[in-house]
Motif scaffolding. Structure first.
Motif, PDB file in Angstrom:
ATOM      1  N   VAL A 105      45.164   8.420  66.335  1.00 13.24           N
ATOM      2  CA  VAL A 105      46.185   7.208  66.005  1.00 13.24           C
ATOM      3  C   VAL A 105      46.119   6.056  67.187  1.00 13.24           C
ATOM      4  N   TYR A 106      46.336   6.462  68.159  1.00 13.33           N
ATOM      5  CA  TYR A 106      46.284   5.685  69.617  1.00 13.33           C
ATOM      6  C   TYR A 106      44.756   4.879  69.572  1.00 13.33           C
ATOM      7  N   GLU A 107      43.694   5.587  69.362  1.00  4.18           N
ATOM      8  CA  GLU A 107      42.490   5.132  69.428  1.00  4.18           C
ATOM      9  C   GLU A 107      42.355   3.839  68.507  1.00  4.18           C
ATOM     10  N   GLN A 108      43.022   3.888  67.189  1.00  4.98           N
ATOM     11  CA  GLN A 108      42.851   2.931  66.233  1.00  4.98           C
ATOM     12  C   GLN A 108      43.907   2.002  66.110  1.00  4.98           C
ATOM     13  N   VAL A 109      45.023   2.171  66.746  1.00  4.16           N
ATOM     14  CA  VAL A 109      46.265   1.267  66.575  1.00  4.16           C
ATOM     15  C   VAL A 109      46.319   0.426  67.962  1.00  4.16           C
ATOM     16  N   VAL A 110      46.452   1.151  69.195  1.00  2.00           N
ATOM     17  CA  VAL A 110      46.740   0.482  70.355  1.00  2.00           C
ATOM     18  C   VAL A 110      45.791  -0.647  70.886  1.00  2.00           C
ATOM     19  N   PRO A 111      44.652  -0.374  70.968  1.00  2.68           N
ATOM     20  CA  PRO A 111      43.774  -1.492  71.218  1.00  2.68           C
ATOM     21  C   PRO A 111      43.891  -2.748  70.465  1.00  2.68           C
ATOM     22  N   ALA A 112      44.225  -2.772  69.210  1.00  2.00           N
ATOM     23  CA  ALA A 112      44.329  -3.859  68.317  1.00  2.00           C
ATOM     24  C   ALA A 112      45.769  -4.337  68.096  1.00  2.00           C
ATOM     25  N   HIS A 113      46.783  -3.420  68.273  1.00  2.86           N
ATOM     26  CA  HIS A 113      48.053  -4.094  68.022  1.00  2.86           C
ATOM     27  C   HIS A 113      48.951  -3.809  69.067  1.00  2.86           C
ATOM     28  N   GLY A 114      48.826  -2.995  70.165  1.00  2.00           N
ATOM     29  CA  GLY A 114      49.589  -2.924  71.359  1.00  2.00           C
ATOM     30  C   GLY A 114      50.380  -1.480  71.224  1.00  2.00           C
ATOM     31  N   TRP A 115      50.913  -1.175  72.247  1.00  2.00           N
ATOM     32  CA  TRP A 115      51.452   0.176  72.121  1.00  2.00           C
ATOM     33  C   TRP A 115      52.713   0.374  71.457  1.00  2.00           C
ATOM     34  N   ARG A 116      53.367  -0.574  71.025  1.00  2.00           N
ATOM     35  CA  ARG A 116      54.766  -0.492  70.370  1.00  2.00           C
ATOM     36  C   ARG A 116      54.564  -0.043  68.793  1.00  2.00           C
ATOM     37  N   TRP A 117      53.334  -0.422  68.368  1.00  2.00           N
ATOM     38  CA  TRP A 117      53.208  -0.123  66.998  1.00  2.00           C
ATOM     39  C   TRP A 117      52.994   1.540  66.690  1.00  2.00           C
ATOM     40  N   LEU A 118      52.580   2.237  67.920  1.00  2.00           N
ATOM     41  CA  LEU A 118      52.258   3.625  67.862  1.00  2.00           C
ATOM     42  C   LEU A 118      53.741   4.217  67.645  1.00  2.00           C
ATOM     43  N   PHE A 119      54.710   3.650  68.173  1.00  2.00           N
ATOM     44  CA  PHE A 119      55.926   4.363  68.012  1.00  2.00           C
ATOM     45  C   PHE A 119      56.647   3.799  66.688  1.00  2.00           C
ATOM     46  N   TYR A 120      56.381   2.744  66.126  1.00  2.00           N
ATOM     47  CA  TYR A 120      56.908   2.607  64.839  1.00  2.00           C
ATOM     48  C   TYR A 120      56.285   3.342  63.780  1.00  2.00           C
ATOM     49  N   ILE A 121      55.251   3.758  63.916  1.00  2.00           N
ATOM     50  CA  ILE A 121      54.454   4.758  63.075  1.00  2.00           C
ATOM     51  C   ILE A 121      55.168   6.069  63.086  1.00  2.00           C
ATOM     52  N   GLY A 122      55.574   6.415  64.330  1.00  2.00           N
ATOM     53  CA  GLY A 122      56.027   7.814  64.412  1.00  2.00           C
ATOM     54  C   GLY A 122      57.191   7.891  63.740  1.00  2.00           C
ATOM     55  N   LEU A 123      57.862   6.791  62.695  1.00  2.00           N
ATOM     56  CA  LEU A 123      58.888   7.343  62.028  1.00  2.00           C
ATOM     57  C   LEU A 123      58.658   7.741  60.712  1.00  2.00           C
ATOM     58  N   PHE A 124      57.442   7.098  60.202  1.00  2.00           N
ATOM     59  CA  PHE A 124      57.211   7.528  58.862  1.00  2.00           C
ATOM     60  C   PHE A 124      57.061   8.857  58.380  1.00  2.00           C
ATOM     61  N   PRO A 125      56.343   9.845  59.167  1.00  2.00           N
ATOM     62  CA  PRO A 125      56.367  11.197  58.560  1.00  2.00           C
ATOM     63  C   PRO A 125      57.505  11.959  58.215  1.00  2.00           C
ATOM     64  N   VAL A 126      58.756  11.415  58.642  1.00  4.88           N
ATOM     65  CA  VAL A 126      59.804  11.983  58.305  1.00  4.88           C
ATOM     66  C   VAL A 126      60.170  12.249  56.805  1.00  4.88           C
ATOM     67  N   ALA A 127      59.911  11.180  56.344  1.00  3.15           N
ATOM     68  CA  ALA A 127      59.995  11.536  54.837  1.00  3.15           C
ATOM     69  C   ALA A 127      59.189  12.724  54.213  1.00  3.15           C
ATOM     70  N   ILE A 128      58.049  12.950  54.737  1.00  5.38           N
ATOM     71  CA  ILE A 128      57.256  13.915  54.496  1.00  5.38           C
ATOM     72  C   ILE A 128      57.960  15.312  54.651  1.00  5.38           C
ATOM     73  N   ALA A 129      58.319  15.414  55.910  1.00  7.59           N
ATOM     74  CA  ALA A 129      59.088  16.779  56.339  1.00  7.59           C
ATOM     75  C   ALA A 129      60.557  16.839  55.592  1.00  7.59           C
ATOM     76  N   LEU A 130      61.091  15.815  55.181  1.00  9.01           N
ATOM     77  CA  LEU A 130      62.366  16.241  54.383  1.00  9.01           C
ATOM     78  C   LEU A 130      62.009  16.375  53.064  1.00  9.01           C
ATOM     79  N   TRP A 131      61.203  15.851  52.419  1.00 11.11           N
ATOM     80  CA  TRP A 131      60.697  16.142  51.054  1.00 11.11           C
ATOM     81  C   TRP A 131      60.355  17.850  51.276  1.00 11.11           C
ATOM     82  N   VAL A 132      59.325  18.054  52.078  1.00  4.43           N
ATOM     83  CA  VAL A 132      59.073  19.640  51.967  1.00  4.43           C
ATOM     84  C   VAL A 132      59.964  20.515  52.171  1.00  4.43           C
TER      85      VAL A 132
END
Length: 494
Positions: free
Chosen positions: A162-189
């Motif tokens: 994800v770092y390779e795809q996100v940081v060069p184009a959008h900056g380091w902050r977006w890497l952490f924004y994405i880190g919230l999304f998987p919580v929905a998957i874990a809670l559902w499982v």
């Protein structure tokens, strides 16, 4: 007469246990994803906030400062209300903390968000490990441990991609924004999971007042409650000052104060008969983090600064490192069940140290470096997949999550010291040299501690009660008793 056909081991687990394992595994996978993000963007953050190398490394350390508290509190929650409740609370904590990192406006705000991640990560380790270990058959619990921990390293592999795809184009902050999304998957499982079998059998039908409360001894009287509350505040404040500029020139004194507070908790939780065991296990974990976390935390920085790797080359190297760790965790599970946890641990580390100096000698061959990283981390990080089984086996069901959470996560402060120590050593030598020396030297210490069964040997100095491994088959568990002749009995290999 036809011999009975032996059922494959994976069928002994059954669909329900596999579902439970996957839920715990994906939580640990996402934990690894969220936690590793900071190591990938230390240089970018340092450039934006004007941080020194030591300050950048301390951002990795920040998550370790609150681990001892998160491991203890969420572990106690798991002992009292079940492993599932602690698992869900843990993933919420570290996901929210990761999301908050993306909004940081300076060093202090980012460091504070890392404290929240540390609490959640600590609870995730103790909750998921006890949940899986208590659900699988005793003879397969090294496999359960190794398979589970493989999730963390694969989460790191995903983070690198994800770092390779996100940081060069959008900056380091977006890497952490994405880190919230998987919580929905874990809670559902985890929504419809069964409770861990051992805990369910022992405590599910008991009244809340009769359920375990591992911290009751710490608050048995008003005076004890006051003293231990003060100790908790002092320990946290001292650790915060040690790993931030607040400590100034008082770091040695603050380190001693924090260590004394945590030692007081360790002795109280262990009690008169087990305090030395708790201390020895904590020291073992501390040394394990000191050898492993310099590489885990500072490898991306080493690749970018000393070897001049591009983002894609960094991603490739981290892929082989993470993939090697994951493969090592899985293999460790099999050899641990076959040869015993301690023996497998020590021998594999002996093999792994042969790759340390060659890894940091490679300069101009990304392919060669990738192969060596795979081999080194498959042995030295992969075998840590057995650490939950090794540590948790020393504790009974009623206090397992809290005891594992506390001893492991106090010891995990070695992970806070490691990157800062590596960065400071690099001021007098190359970063690669400092990482190689730290990794090699501390690995030898861990080989001695685990290979020669030092925690159990020390425990027998003050008590002869209890089995060597609470997670082993009852038929193979031998009590730790002193022989009537005065010769101390040997503990079975846990």
């Amino acid at each position: 007469m036809t011999a009975a056909v032996r059922e494959p081991w994976y069928r002994e687990i059954g669909p329900t246990r596999w579902k439970s394992f996957f839920a715990a595994w994906i939580g640990y996978f996402l934990d690894g994803f969220d936690f590793v993000l900071i190591t990938l963007v230390l240089t970018e953050i340092g450039d934006e906030f004007g941080l020194s190398g030591v300050e950048q490394a301390s951002l990795v350390s920040g998550a370790f400062i609150t681990r001892w508290l998160g491991g203890a509190v969420l572990g106690a929650l798991g002992d009292r209300y079940g492993r599932k409740a602690a698992m869900v609370a843990s993933i919420l904590l570290y996901s929210v903390g990761t999301f908050a990192c993306g909004f940081a406006w300076d060093y202090t705000s980012l460091f504070t968000a890392r404290l929240l991640i540390g609490m959640g990560m600590a609870g995730e380790y103790s909750a998921s490990a006890t949940y899986v270990l208590e659900s699988w058959p005793a003879k397969l619990r090294n496999r359960a441990s190794g398979f589970l921990i493989s999730g963390f390293s694969l989460g790191g592999v995903l983070a690198a991609e994800v770092y390779e795809q996100v940081v060069p184009a959008h900056g380091w902050r977006w890497l952490f924004y994405i880190g919230l999304f998987p919580v929905a998957i874990a809670l559902w499982v985890r929504r419809a999971l069964p409770e861990a079998e051992e805990w369910q059998e022992r405590f599910a039908d008991t009244d809340a007042g009769q359920r375990p409360n591992p911290f009751r001894p710490l608050f048995a009287t008003r005076r004890l409650a006051t003293v231990n509350t003060v100790l908790a505040v002092v320990a946290t404040a001292a650790l915060f000052a040690v790993f931030t500029p607040l400590g100034g020139g008082a770091v040695p004194l603050l380190s001693v104060v924090a260590a004394a507070c945590l030692l007081a908790f360790t002795v109280q939780l262990g009690g008169r008969k087990r305090w030395l065991l708790y201390v020895a296990l904590t020291v073992t974990v501390f040394c394990a983090f000191l050898y492993s976390w310099p590489v885990q935390a500072l490898l991306p920085t080493y690749l970018k600064t000393e070897l001049g790797y591009s983002p894609s080359e960094v991603t490739d190297a981290l892929f082989w490192a993470g993939f090697g760790t994951a493969v090592g965790c899985v293999v460790a599970g099999f050899i641990g069940d076959r040869f015993g946890t301690r023996r497998a641990y020590a021998v594999t580390l002996v093999v792994g140290i042969a790759f340390v100096f060659p890894v940091f000698a490679v300069q101009d061959s990304p392919v060669g470096l990738g192969i060596l990283l795979f081999c080194m981390l498959a042995c030295m990080q992969g075998i840590s997949g057995l650490l939950p089984k090794y540590i948790a086996g020393h504790f009974p069901t009623e206090t397992r999550a809290a005891s594992l959470g506390f001893t492991y996560n106090v010891g995990a402060l070695g992970g806070a010291v490691a990157p800062v120590l590596g960065a400071k050593l690099a001021s007098g030598m190359s970063l690669g040299q400092s990482l190689a020396i730290l990794t090699f030297a501390l690995t030898l210490v861990v080989i001695v501690l685990i290979g020669f069964d030092v925690p159990n040997r020390l425990a027998r100095l003050v008590s002869d009660e209890g089995p060597a491994d609470h997670l082993a088959d009852e038929s193979t568990t031998k009590p730790l008793r002193r022989l009537s002749s005065g010769v101390r009995g040997r503990a079975p290999n846990p």
